[in-house]
Design an enzyme around this catalytic site. Structure first.
Site, mmCIF file in Angstrom:
data_model
loop_
_atom_site.group_PDB
_atom_site.id
_atom_site.type_symbol
_atom_site.label_atom_id
_atom_site.label_comp_id
_atom_site.label_asym_id
_atom_site.label_seq_id
_atom_site.Cartn_x
_atom_site.Cartn_y
_atom_site.Cartn_z
ATOM 1 N N HIS A 277 0.799 -1.218 0.000
ATOM 2 C CA HIS A 277 0.000 0.000 0.000
ATOM 3 C C HIS A 277 0.831 1.266 0.000
ATOM 4 O O HIS A 277 0.278 2.361 -0.041
ATOM 5 C CB HIS A 277 -0.919 0.003 1.217
ATOM 6 C CG HIS A 277 -0.178 0.116 2.534
ATOM 7 N ND1 HIS A 277 0.695 -0.849 2.960
ATOM 8 C CD2 HIS A 277 -0.177 1.072 3.491
ATOM 9 C CE1 HIS A 277 1.189 -0.488 4.136
ATOM 10 N NE2 HIS A 277 0.695 0.667 4.471
ATOM 11 N N CYS A 278 2.153 1.150 0.031
ATOM 12 C CA CYS A 278 2.994 2.355 0.157
ATOM 13 C C CYS A 278 3.973 2.552 -0.999
ATOM 14 O O CYS A 278 3.870 3.524 -1.739
ATOM 15 C CB CYS A 278 3.768 2.317 1.475
ATOM 16 S SG CYS A 278 2.779 2.678 2.927
ATOM 17 N N VAL A 279 4.934 1.645 -1.121
ATOM 18 C CA VAL A 279 6.067 1.884 -2.019
ATOM 19 C C VAL A 279 5.662 2.093 -3.478
ATOM 20 O O VAL A 279 6.213 2.969 -4.150
ATOM 21 C CB VAL A 279 7.115 0.758 -1.883
ATOM 22 C CG1 VAL A 279 8.309 1.023 -2.785
ATOM 23 C CG2 VAL A 279 7.587 0.650 -0.435
#
Length: 447
Positions: A277-279
């Site tokens: 969900h981030c990188v």
């Protein structure tokens, strides 16, 4: 100023005595572990979510997040320390409201703050004197000041005077048993001195280490910097994998030797693409914001371009291996993907490159199935509707022999790699799991 000081003093006292009622909005991979950590610290917690099934499950003591055991959850529910609800009117009884909702990208790779805006609009309906509102969702610098604050101030209440506003970026690492919410240092910031003091006072009772920074925009930039750092370095080794592979050099052997250097080097590893969900998402939040200042972000965008291209590279290598080793076209082949989750030992499929691998294989006429001990079925997602509902196949000797190739995309520990090595006709390994386990065969191709 008197109202501000009175509201500030009251809330600071309620925080210091653990009497402050805390509301956590969004009970997913970030919100639920945070809510339980806050409850464990001694605060009463309301967990807010719009999904009735989640609310019912949680109030029955059943967790759906690996980082929160059902035993721990049930204990907090039984003690009355934690309760889940879909009734957002109960926000008015909270002293601290923490926003943990998704911040995805649009189809055009631009920030989608609809969840943040909608949630803030709901909070505004119940905003009162003395509330502390903290955003934890990852976003671009300026979101707290430019998006959250104006929505809340439309009520007539003012930040720094009537309510307090802060930002503290989440730092979750699903599957990492070495860290949990309470042991991961927490970056905190507030809109003004009073808000900053309140945010720090609260979080330092929940986590071991608090790292204050000068502004909410700085805290927002910290989170983006952490994930852009990973994105750029993973892109570097992914590019090296392609270049060195063309020279007949094994990138995994190179990285293993390079990391013996005790200074000036940190190992990152190649793979089939970025997930989570981030990188894969966060860098685009900064590139989008940078355009407002007419500044290029070429380095960040190039890294994203390289990482986004990795699933296609893997499928190209798969097609070459089928042609050279099997004399068979990908369009006439059945492929088994090992690992649907984006990361080993977790059930999280958000932005998983395995989903893209399945789509690319089938775009080229092949047929793809998957095996994942943590993901029994592909859930409904906005981006991959065509493959929703497919179920994980059982990993048997007969099944392995029935596929033209096996692609290891996620190296879960709970997979019988010995059986794959013994029975698969062709193996395309994107994680070097067979090299790492000493199971290299003539049938194994690294990609």
């Amino acid at each position: 100023m008197g109202a501000s000081r009175s509201a500030y003093d009251r809330l600071l006292n309620r925080i210091s005595t653990h009497a402050a009622q805390v509301g956590v909005i969004g009970l997913g991979y970030v919100g639920l572990p945070l809510a339980i950590a806050v409850a464990r610290a001694g605060f009463p917690v309301f967990g807010f979510d719009i999904e009735a099934q989640k609310v019912e499950s949680l109030n029955n003591g059943q967790s759906y997040i690996e980082a929160v055991t059902s035993t721990a959850l049930a204990g907090h529910v039984a003690s009355g320390r934690f309760r889940a609800t879909a009734d957002f009117a109960e926000l008015s009884s909270c002293d601290i409201i923490i926003i943990c909702v998704p911040t995805p990208l649009t189809k055009n790779r631009e920030p989608d703050l609809s969840f943040v805006r909608n949630t803030t609009g709901v909070i505004a309906k119940h905003l009162r004197l003395g509330h502390l509102v903290v955003l934890e969702s990852t976003t671009y610098p300026g979101t707290t000041d430019d998006v959250i604050k104006p929505i809340l101030e439309e009520t007539g209440l003012q930040s720094k005077i009537d309510f307090f506003l802060g930002f503290s970026p989440e730092r979750e690492d699903p599957g990492n048993r070495n860290f949990e919410v309470a042991t991961i240092p927490k970056v905190v910031a507030g809109d003004g001195i009073d808000a900053a003091t309140l945010v720090k006072a609260f979080y330092q009772l929940v986590v071991k280490t608090v790292v204050p920074v000068s502004s909410t925009a700085t805290a927002e930039a910290v989170k983006l910097t952490e994930n852009i750092f990973r994105s750029v370095n993973i892109a570097l080794v992914n590019e090296l994998k392609v270049v060195l592979g063309a020279m007949g050099i094994d990138i995994w052997e190179v990285v293993e030797a390079a990391k013996s250097k005790p200074f000036g080097y940190m190992p990152f590893y190649p793979g089939p693409g970025l997930g989570g969900h981030c990188v894969p998402i966060d860098p685009f939040y900064l590139t989008w914001k940078a355009r407002e200042y007419e500044l290029p972000t070429r380095f960040i965008e190039l890294a994203a371009e390289i990482n986004t291209a990795m699933p296609r590279h893997v499928v190209d290598e798969l097609a070459k291996a089928l042609d050279r080793r099997r004399g068979k076209a990908l369009s006439r082949s059945r492929i088994l993907i090992i690992g649907l989750a984006y990361k080993k030992n977790v059930p999280d499929i958000r932005e998983s490159p395995s989903l893209r691998l399945i789509e690319l294989i089938e775009e080229r006429g092949g047929k793809a199935e998957f095996h994942d001990p943590h993901v029994p079925e592909i859930p409904t997602t906005r981006e991959h509707m065509a493959i929703r509902g497919r179920r994980s196949l059982e990993l048997t000797e007969a099944a392995l022999k029935d596929f033209d190739a096996v692609v290891v995309a996620t190296d879960h520990d709970a997979i019988d790699y010995q059986a794959i090595a013994d029975h698969a006709i062709l193996i395309v390994d994107t994680r070097n799991v067979f090299g790492r386990l000493g199971l290299l065969r003539e049938t194994v191709v690294k990609a």
